[in-house]
Enzyme design. Structure first.
Site, PDB file in Angstrom:
ATOM      1  N   GLN A  76      -5.657   8.152  32.878  1.00  0.00           N
ATOM      2  CA  GLN A  76      -5.418   9.248  33.818  1.00  0.00           C
ATOM      3  C   GLN A  76      -5.069  10.524  33.058  1.00  0.00           C
ATOM      4  O   GLN A  76      -4.070  10.556  32.333  1.00  0.00           O
ATOM      5  CB  GLN A  76      -4.249   8.842  34.736  1.00  0.00           C
ATOM      6  CG  GLN A  76      -3.793   9.904  35.706  1.00  0.00           C
ATOM      7  CD  GLN A  76      -2.460   9.527  36.357  1.00  0.00           C
ATOM      8  OE1 GLN A  76      -1.681   8.771  35.781  1.00  0.00           O
ATOM      9  NE2 GLN A  76      -2.209  10.044  37.535  1.00  0.00           N
ATOM     10  N   GLY A  77      -5.862  11.582  33.218  1.00  0.00           N
ATOM     11  CA  GLY A  77      -5.586  12.851  32.549  1.00  0.00           C
ATOM     12  C   GLY A  77      -4.963  13.837  33.520  1.00  0.00           C
ATOM     13  O   GLY A  77      -5.670  14.661  34.121  1.00  0.00           O
ATOM     14  N   SER A  84      -0.948  15.003  33.218  1.00  0.00           N
ATOM     15  CA  SER A  84       0.092  15.807  32.564  1.00  0.00           C
ATOM     16  C   SER A  84      -0.460  16.543  31.342  1.00  0.00           C
ATOM     17  O   SER A  84      -1.393  16.086  30.680  1.00  0.00           O
ATOM     18  CB  SER A  84       1.240  14.917  32.098  1.00  0.00           C
ATOM     19  OG  SER A  84       1.911  14.362  33.192  1.00  0.00           O
ATOM     20  N   SER A 118      -1.606   6.976  29.130  1.00  0.00           N
ATOM     21  CA  SER A 118      -1.540   5.544  28.869  1.00  0.00           C
ATOM     22  C   SER A 118      -2.944   4.950  28.829  1.00  0.00           C
ATOM     23  O   SER A 118      -3.809   5.328  29.629  1.00  0.00           O
ATOM     24  CB  SER A 118      -0.733   4.842  29.965  1.00  0.00           C
ATOM     25  OG  SER A 118       0.617   5.225  29.870  1.00  0.00           O
ATOM     26  N   GLU A 171      -0.484   5.726  43.432  1.00  0.00           N
ATOM     27  CA  GLU A 171       0.330   5.429  42.257  1.00  0.00           C
ATOM     28  C   GLU A 171       1.762   5.121  42.664  1.00  0.00           C
ATOM     29  O   GLU A 171       2.433   4.279  42.075  1.00  0.00           O
ATOM     30  CB  GLU A 171       0.315   6.633  41.298  1.00  0.00           C
ATOM     31  CG  GLU A 171       1.181   6.418  40.064  1.00  0.00           C
ATOM     32  CD  GLU A 171       0.995   7.501  39.010  1.00  0.00           C
ATOM     33  OE1 GLU A 171       0.504   8.583  39.355  1.00  0.00           O
ATOM     34  OE2 GLU A 171       1.355   7.238  37.853  1.00  0.00           O
ATOM     35  N   GLU A 183      13.524  12.940  40.267  1.00  0.00           N
ATOM     36  CA  GLU A 183      13.927  14.212  40.889  1.00  0.00           C
ATOM     37  C   GLU A 183      12.802  14.750  41.775  1.00  0.00           C
ATOM     38  O   GLU A 183      13.050  15.247  42.874  1.00  0.00           O
ATOM     39  CB  GLU A 183      14.287  15.227  39.784  1.00  0.00           C
ATOM     40  CG  GLU A 183      15.576  14.890  39.022  1.00  0.00           C
ATOM     41  CD  GLU A 183      15.487  13.627  38.176  1.00  0.00           C
ATOM     42  OE1 GLU A 183      14.395  13.345  37.628  1.00  0.00           O
ATOM     43  OE2 GLU A 183      16.497  12.907  38.046  1.00  0.00           O
TER      44      GLU A 183
END
Lengths: 411, 375
Positions: A134-135, A137, A169, A254, A394
């Site tokens: 997964q791209g 961040s 990951s 997710e 958060e």
């Protein structure tokens, strides 16, 4: 008859029986290598090969992608993935390696991809032959995900991609990446678009994958650099400028709050597996000598253990209550708590396990005297991956406060 | 016996819950409640009974006080999950009445077999009840009851008797010749004196009840067993009340922080305010899920009922403390005044938190089940 089997439809009951029969004969034995605690820390080819063989076997037996249509490689069943997951957990199977693919890429491609793309990508995703990453961040875009700067510039019916993704990951094993990027620099949200990109074939030809080392010392996640990578427009999901909406589908799944149930296996007990739950912490307390007795006699530890037991039971019962319409308020109130609670409960119980061990909590994987093989300090450190990834705790609290309770937006 | 997936919370239970919510909202909205119970702020005020007995009569007419009485004794025989749904609404309204005591007595009497029938018929006839089983030390262990009975006469002083001033009958637990025994006593009988406590909570009354050699006939032949069978239901209902009250605290506070502005922004914009309120919501949901699990176990898997009810009341007690402190704190200066309604719930919750065992007490009991001492 087990609790979970009581309300099965005839189709589900027959499918459950199929799962049980197959698992009785095909659940793998002791793995030939030490396995990591989750798929996100797979470091070596032998680990990957063992887990990929398991996912392929489970897929061929119909236990993966059960609720997807047959045309895209699914089982064409209704509400049966839940059954398969329950039975795999009961059979104590190894986990699947292609977790990003199953949990995030599959529902996103399914809801937003063109038919031909689904038919091409999903079967090999379900079988685990194609690992996905997964791209999302970037160094400058963490909690504020919509500020991603990776850019795709149109060149005929191709796109030229430049940018830098982090915390990726499984990228070191991945064939494919789901990629959130910018196609318009003048609009923050509406300037985003969403692609699937074949990265393995492009390594050295516009894609660089470099491992990042976690606080545990493990690898498993990476940084991925794009330098003038050309991709075809047919790899775009949904419309240009709709990347944020597509990303919401990914994130919802997710966080365990999506429509489609993620195929999930696990529960294997072996010399190298580890359970991070209150039952395991109680067992640890019983076996940890303290004075004349054990750590389980310490009243303060008993109280903390019971807090962990109670919160874990509450989480389980909230899953149950989320299917009882008359006992719900806002429809997303329970689903949107899943990620926050699962990660914080795991963190709490592994922190407690370290306190139970006392000085022995200092011993790590290579120490023969380490309780539980040193898995608890490893587990505790890895839980910060859970409370930070996929929207930090958060961010989760912002989402719950704003979308469910209707409080003013903090951004 | 396995539990049904949906907790056994069916259509009838859903209807009951909805009608209870409407009944309380229509008949005693929070401003009316405040006028009813908070007319005298004097901290040294004498105890007084502030409740709408007419509304209680209507609840009795609706059958709510006999919901849990088995059909064989003339009651409605509703499962505990359905009763918990109603009690959640009672808590949301912080409604003053002897329903919890009456339901609690019902579960004890229903576990008494044949000899509990007469008392259960009294309840079906519209009488309310309070439980007397705790001494001045506040112990919730049945064996610590301060009452004793000898040759059919009951003596001693029970403390922390809930809603005693509203109850028609008292179900008393006493040490008798053959062990612990239960007695069904007319609250107005000669020799029974009810001395009201001056309490913080404005939505309940509480008393010391002294039995001065009162003639009494035991119900059931094993008081301890009956009480132990009923306690999980009592803990579960109290936890349901607290979950309902906490939801009121949450929604009221969320509404306030969404409108009150400081630094040109609504208070709820600030994460120091927003995030703890999310934690209150999470704890409410944990409590509700544990409540329905415990109630369903009581109905379908009684061997697990105590274990699950300890979980529910423990979680509820901690929730009540947290939701209460946050609701007053985030209302700021106005939250610290008598005129703001949040103190009604703050006080009810702090009272409920301790009642029938606080969080640490229930966790200690749970640990005795799950982690029995090796010694």
């Amino acid at each position: 008859m087990s609790d979970s089997a009581r309300k099965d439809t005839p189709e589900q009951a027959a499918f459950r029986q199929h799962c049980r029969d197959w698992l009785a004969a095909n659940t793998p034995g002791e793995p030939p290598v030490r396995l990591p605690q989750s798929a996100l820390e797979i470091m070596t080819e032998p680990q990957l090969n063992y887990l990929q063989a398991w996912q392929k076997a489970a897929y061929d037996a119909g236990l993966v992608g059960c609720d997807y249509p047959v045309a895209v490689g699914g089982g064409g069943r209704k509400d049966c993935q839940r059954i398969a997951n329950q039975e795999m957990l009961r059979a104590r199977t190894p986990f699947f390696p292609n977790v990003i693919g199953l949990g995030m890429a599959a529902p996103t491609v399914f809801y937003h991809g063109q038919e031909a793309l689904k038919e091409r990508l999903l079967p090999r995703l379900f079988s685990g032959e194609d690992i996905w990453c997964q791209g999302f961040s970037e160094p400058g875009a963490g909690s504020d995900l919509a500020s991603v700067q990776t850019f795709a510039e149109r060149k005929g019916d191709k796109w030229v991609i430049n940018g830098h993704k982090v915390w990726t990951s499984l990228a070191h094993f991945a064939e494919w990446m789901i990629l959130l990027l910018r196609t318009d620099k003048s609009h923050k949200y509406d300037g985003l678009s969403y692609f699937v990109v074949p990265i393995r074939s492009a390594i050295g030809k516009g894609v660089t994958v470099r491992p990042l080392i976690k606080i545990t010392g493990e690898t498993g996640f990476n940084e991925v650099i794009f330098e003038n990578l050309e991709v075809d427009d047919s790899f775009r999901l949904d419309e240009l400028g709709k990347g944020w909406q597509v990303a919401m589908t990914t994130l919802l799944h997710e966080r365990g709050a999506g429509e489609l149930q993620t195929p999930r296996s696990g529960g294997m007990k072996s010399r190298s597996t580890h359970e991070t739950n209150a039952g395991a912490a109680m067992e640890l307390a019983r076996q940890t000598a303290r004075g004349q007795g054990s750590a389980a006699d310490d009243p303060l530890l008993r109280d903390r253990l019971m807090q962990a037991v109670i919160r874990e039971k509450a989480f389980e019962q909230s899953q149950r209550r989320s299917r009882v319409q008359a006992l719900l308020d806002h429809p997303m109130r329970l689903p949107l708590q899943n990620k926050l609670l699962a990660s914080e409960l795991a963190q709490g119980v592994s922190e407690l396990a370290l306190d139970i061990q006392g000085p022995a909590a200092s011993l790590y994987l290579a120490d023969a005297n380490a309780p539980a093989g040193g898995q608890w300090p490893l587990a505790y450190m890895n839980t910060f991956g859970m409370t930070i990834a996929a929207g930090t705790s958060e961010v989760q609290r912002n989402i719950l406060g704003e979308r469910v309770l209707g409080m003013p937006k903090s951004k | 016996m396995a539990q049904p997936n949906d907790f056994g919370f069916g259509e009838e239970a859903a209807l009951l819950k909805d009608s209870a919510r409407k009944f309380f909202a229509d008949n005693l909205p929070v401003d009316a409640l405040h006028r009813l119970v908070a007319d005298n702020p004097d901290p040294e005020r004498a105890p007084s009974l502030a409740w709408r007995e007419d509304l209680w009569r209507q609840m009795v007419e609706l059958g709510w006080s006999m919901l849990a009485v088995p059909e064989s004794a003339g009651g409605l025989g509703m499962p505990l999950v359905a009763v918990a749904g109603l009690v959640e609404e009672l808590g949301r309204a912080a409604f003053p009445c002897p329903l919890l005591g009456t339901l609690s007595a019902t579960y004890v009497l229903a576990a008494c077999g044949e000899s509990g029938q007469g008392a259960l018929e009294d309840i079906c006839g519209g009488l309310s009840a309070a439980l007397a089983l705790t001494g001045a030390d506040g112990s919730w262990h049945p064996g610590d009851t301060p009452l004793s009975a000898s040759q059919g006469r009951l003596s001693g002083t029970a403390c922390y008797v809930q809603d005693a001033g509203k109850a028609d009958r008292i179900l008393a637990l006493a040490h008798a010749e053959g062990g612990l025994a239960l007695y069904w006593v007319d609250a107005s009988a000669e020799g029974v004196s009810i001395e009201a406590d001056a309490i913080v909570d404005l939505t309940r009354d509480q008393a010391r009840v002294t039995f001065n050699d009162v003639p009494a006939t035991p119900v059931g032949d094993n008081g301890l067993a009956a009480l132990n069978a009923a306690l999980p239901a009592i803990w579960t209902l109290l936890a349901a009340d607290m979950a309902g009250a906490a939801e009121w605290q949450l929604q009221t506070t969320v509404e306030y922080v969404s409108t009150r502005k400081q630094f040109d922004r609504p208070l709820g914009f600030f994460q120091a305010v927003k995030h703890p309120l999310v934690d209150v919501m999470v704890q409410i949901d944990e409590t509700r899920s544990l409540v329905y699990n415990a109630a369903c176990a009581f109905d379908h898997e009684p061997q697990k009922a105590a274990q699950y009810a300890h979980m529910a009341k423990s979680r509820a007690s901690d929730l009540a403390a947290y939701a209460s402190s946050r609701s007053v704190q985030y209302h700021g200066g106005i939250g610290f005044t008598w005129e703001c309604f949040v103190h009604l719930y703050f006080k009810r919750q702090k009272h409920s938190q301790m009642l029938f065992g606080d969080g640490p007490w229930h966790r200690a009991q749970l640990a005795n089940i799950l982690l029995p001492s090796a010694a």
